[in-house]
Design a protein around this motif. Structure first.
Motif, short mmCIF file in Angstrom:
data_model
loop_
_atom_site.label_atom_id
_atom_site.label_comp_id
_atom_site.label_asym_id
_atom_site.label_seq_id
_atom_site.Cartn_x
_atom_site.Cartn_y
_atom_site.Cartn_z
N TYR A 66 -3.96 5.66 7.02
CA TYR A 66 -2.75 6.30 7.54
C TYR A 66 -1.72 6.46 6.43
O TYR A 66 -1.09 7.51 6.28
CB TYR A 66 -2.17 5.49 8.70
N THR A 67 -1.57 5.41 5.62
CA THR A 67 -0.65 5.47 4.48
C THR A 67 -1.03 6.58 3.52
O THR A 67 -0.17 7.32 3.02
CB THR A 67 -0.65 4.12 3.73
N ALA A 68 -2.33 6.71 3.26
CA ALA A 68 -2.81 7.69 2.30
C ALA A 68 -2.64 9.12 2.79
O ALA A 68 -2.77 10.07 2.01
CB ALA A 68 -4.28 7.43 1.97
N MET A 69 -2.35 9.30 4.08
CA MET A 69 -2.01 10.62 4.60
C MET A 69 -0.51 10.79 4.82
O MET A 69 0.06 11.84 4.52
CB MET A 69 -2.75 10.88 5.93
N PHE A 70 0.13 9.76 5.35
CA PHE A 70 1.53 9.90 5.77
C PHE A 70 2.49 10.02 4.59
O PHE A 70 3.44 10.80 4.64
CB PHE A 70 1.91 8.71 6.66
N VAL A 71 2.26 9.26 3.53
CA VAL A 71 3.14 9.36 2.34
C VAL A 71 3.05 10.75 1.71
O VAL A 71 4.09 11.39 1.46
CB VAL A 71 2.81 8.25 1.32
N PRO A 72 1.85 11.29 1.46
CA PRO A 72 1.78 12.66 0.94
C PRO A 72 2.37 13.69 1.91
O PRO A 72 3.03 14.64 1.49
CB PRO A 72 0.28 12.89 0.75
N TYR A 73 2.13 13.48 3.21
CA TYR A 73 2.66 14.44 4.20
C TYR A 73 4.19 14.49 4.14
O TYR A 73 4.78 15.57 4.11
CB TYR A 73 2.19 14.06 5.60
N ASN A 74 4.84 13.34 4.14
CA ASN A 74 6.30 13.32 4.05
C ASN A 74 6.79 13.94 2.75
O ASN A 74 7.84 14.58 2.71
CB ASN A 74 6.82 11.89 4.16
N MET B 258 7.31 8.01 -4.51
CA MET B 258 7.84 6.66 -4.29
C MET B 258 8.94 6.68 -3.23
O MET B 258 9.05 5.76 -2.40
CB MET B 258 8.38 6.09 -5.60
N GLY B 259 9.77 7.73 -3.24
CA GLY B 259 10.86 7.82 -2.27
C GLY B 259 10.34 7.92 -0.86
O GLY B 259 10.85 7.25 0.05
N ASN B 260 9.32 8.72 -0.65
CA ASN B 260 8.75 8.86 0.68
C ASN B 260 7.84 7.69 1.04
O ASN B 260 7.65 7.39 2.22
CB ASN B 260 7.98 10.18 0.79
N ALA B 261 7.30 7.01 0.03
CA ALA B 261 6.46 5.84 0.29
C ALA B 261 7.30 4.73 0.92
O ALA B 261 6.87 4.09 1.89
CB ALA B 261 5.83 5.34 -1.01
N ALA B 262 8.48 4.50 0.37
CA ALA B 262 9.32 3.44 0.92
C ALA B 262 9.83 3.81 2.31
O ALA B 262 10.00 2.95 3.17
CB ALA B 262 10.49 3.17 -0.03
N ILE B 263 10.08 5.11 2.53
CA ILE B 263 10.46 5.55 3.87
C ILE B 263 9.31 5.30 4.84
O ILE B 263 9.50 4.82 5.96
CB ILE B 263 10.84 7.04 3.86
N VAL C 10 -6.79 1.13 9.16
CA VAL C 10 -6.09 2.24 9.79
C VAL C 10 -4.68 2.36 9.24
O VAL C 10 -4.26 3.42 8.75
CB VAL C 10 -6.02 2.05 11.33
N ASN C 11 -3.93 1.27 9.30
CA ASN C 11 -2.49 1.33 9.06
C ASN C 11 -2.12 1.27 7.58
O ASN C 11 -1.32 2.07 7.10
CB ASN C 11 -1.82 0.18 9.82
N ALA C 12 -2.71 0.31 6.85
CA ALA C 12 -2.28 0.08 5.47
C ALA C 12 -3.01 0.95 4.46
O ALA C 12 -2.52 1.14 3.35
CB ALA C 12 -2.49 -1.40 5.11
N VAL C 13 -4.18 1.49 4.85
CA VAL C 13 -4.96 2.27 3.88
C VAL C 13 -4.96 3.76 4.24
O VAL C 13 -4.29 4.57 3.60
CB VAL C 13 -6.40 1.73 3.78
N SER D 272 0.83 -1.21 0.00
CA SER D 272 0.00 0.00 0.00
C SER D 272 0.86 1.26 0.00
O SER D 272 0.49 2.27 -0.61
CB SER D 272 -0.95 0.00 1.20
N ASP D 273 2.00 1.22 0.69
CA ASP D 273 2.90 2.38 0.68
C ASP D 273 3.41 2.68 -0.73
O ASP D 273 3.41 3.84 -1.17
CB ASP D 273 4.08 2.13 1.61
N LEU D 274 3.84 1.65 -1.43
CA LEU D 274 4.35 1.85 -2.78
C LEU D 274 3.25 2.32 -3.73
O LEU D 274 3.48 3.18 -4.59
CB LEU D 274 4.98 0.55 -3.30
N ILE D 275 2.05 1.76 -3.55
CA ILE D 275 0.92 2.21 -4.38
C ILE D 275 0.63 3.68 -4.13
O ILE D 275 0.42 4.46 -5.07
CB ILE D 275 -0.33 1.34 -4.10
N MET D 276 0.61 4.07 -2.85
CA MET D 276 0.32 5.47 -2.53
C MET D 276 1.43 6.39 -3.02
O MET D 276 1.16 7.50 -3.48
CB MET D 276 0.13 5.63 -1.01
#
Length: 468
Positions: free
Chosen positions: A134-142, A384-389, A129-132, A70-74
């Motif tokens: 939170y990911t959909a907010m945290f990756v864009p935020y970073n 993608m860089g922040n998704a993997a982080i 919560v975690n994979a959908v 999900s992180d990589l997708i986001m």
């Protein structure tokens, strides 16, 4: 939409405090979710919902498969997004309410559920919560760090501000969360099964914080570096997923930060969740959780006001390394302190000083590695860089919770027991004190090879020449 971000559109300009505070507020709300998941989820599920610790660990371990994907997708979605609001902020406004609602549900397991039905509920909501959401907010935020500015100092400053607001959230949670549970439920202790109403109401308060924080972040930030679509042409940064991944995995500095992020968040579980077990089961008083963990959080908070000065004089990497050393000494100290509360508070403060220095630099260093990637390959993989982080962070939290549960299970921890066995207390001491020391030593050795601080000025000068 109302905006109080700096009016400048120059990506090389220094940012105002309105931008910095606006960015930091985005992490304030998400940090409550992070903190609840790392510090309280295991304790809530084992002692309030009466789920076996081994089963919880298995659920979290399986969920990591979804999480990484999900992180990589986001990340890919962020890179492909070209909305009027930009690449990142549009996702904050779309996902803040779903994240708030799903967090409430995770800490509201119905008492009527038993056996398999209960496990399925926990599995599904945990992943929402975690994979959908939170990911959909945290990756864009970073991603907003790289999207707001190309200035290396501002990368470090925004990363530091983000961690300051995360620490403020942690202090608030350490101080008020268990108090809210007891007050809302009317129970004598937050970990009694009859405290469920208190957990639901406390999670609802957190939900409101998530939404309000996201809205302030959206209004206080501006995306200045994203490549816009003009005349229907394909943006220069719109590269294939394979090409983006190849760029990242040939970026040695980015790989170092991936591992470092994993370790930091693994350790966060050990000291935050470990503290709730250590205080209630080793020290014998759950109320000690607040002073013990607040010693760490307050010291971290104070330290991060000074890290920009150290960063300016010594660079992000040196500040980070000193922070790692401080954390290691702090964990060694609490290991030898045993049940001496005064020493535990002192050495937790030392951990906080180290975490303030290292954590305050980490996100800025990640943004620098993406600048290096653009210099090396000709395009920047922000999403993608922040998704993997993000994946590394959540993997650290997830594996940390798995290890926590497994070690407790092996030690014979019993959530219904009034007093834990000697082996259970030894297991708690291992995860709270000794395991983090080994992880920090390995990270310190890997980060000795990081030389980007010295190379970055030349890299940014060449990038500016390319852009003009």
């Amino acid at each position: 939409m109302i905006s109080f971000a700096s009016k400048t559109n120059d990506p090389n300009a220094r940012l105002g405090w309105n931008d910095r505070i606006g960015y930091g507020m985005g992490n304030f709300g998400m940090a409550w979710v992070n903190g609840m998941m790392s510090a309280f989820l295991m304790k809530y599920l084992t002692d309030v919902s009466l789920v076996d610790a081994g089963v919880v660990s298995f659920i979290i371990a399986v969920s990591k498969l979804f999480d990484g994907v999900s992180d990589l997708i986001m990340g890919r979605i962020v890179d492909k997004t070209h909305a009027k609001m930009g690449k990142a902020r549009v996702w904050l406004i779309r996902m803040c309410i779903p994240l708030a609602l799903s967090t409430i549900l995770l800490f509201s397991v119905p008492a009527s559920m038993t056996g398999t039905v209960k496990y399925v509920y926990v599995f599904l909501i945990y992943n929402l919560v975690n994979a959908v959401f939170y990911t959909a907010m945290f990756v864009p935020y970073n991603s907003l760090i790289s999207l707001s500015t190309t200035d290396g100092y501002e990368h470090g400053m925004l990363g530091n501000i983000s961690m300051i607001f995360q620490t403020i959230a942690n202090i608030c949670m350490n101080t008020f969360f268990m108090t809210m549970i007891v007050k809302f439920s009317g129970a004598d202790e937050p970990y009694m099964t009859q405290a469920q109403k208190g957990w639901t109401m406390a999670a609802a308060v957190v939900g409101i914080i998530i939404v309000l924080s996201a809205l302030i972040c959206i209004c206080g930030t501006k995306e200045r570096t994203a490549v816009q679509v003009e005349n229907g042409e394909k943006p220069k940064d719109d590269v294939s997923a394979g090409k983006a991944l190849k760029s990242l995995f040939t970026n040695r500095y980015w790989l170092s930060m991936i591992f470092a992020m994993f370790v930091i968040f693994f350790i966060i579980v050990m000291y935050s969740a470990g503290a709730s077990f250590y205080c209630s089961d080793v020290l014998g008083d759950y109320k000690l959780y607040t002073p013990v963990n607040n010693a760490l959080s307050i010291a971290q908070f104070a330290t991060m006001f000074f890290t920009p000065f150290f960063m300016k004089k010594f660079g992000k990497h040196m500040t980070y390394m000193v922070g790692l050393a401080g954390m290691g000494l702090g964990f060694l100290g609490t290991g030898f302190a045993g049940t001496n509360v005064a020493l535990l508070v002192f050495f937790n403060a030392l951990k906080g000083i180290g975490l303030g220095a290292a954590g305050g630099m980490a996100f800025g260093m990640v943004a620098d590695t993406l600048e290096y990637g653009e210099w090396k390959d000709g395009f920047k993989t922000v999403g993608m860089g922040n998704a993997a982080i993000s994946a590394a962070q959540k993997l650290g939290l997830g594996i940390g919770q798995v290890v926590l549960g497994l070690v407790l299970d092996i030690g014979g921890y019993d959530g219904t027991a009034a007093v834990q066995s000697g082996s259970a207390k030894a297991a708690i001491s291992f995860i709270y004190n000794w395991l983090p020391v080994g992880m920090i030593v390995v990270t310190f050795l890997i980060m000795l090879t990081y030389k980007l601080d010295k190379e970055l000025p030349k890299i940014q000068k060449e990038l500016d020449e390319r852009h003009t």
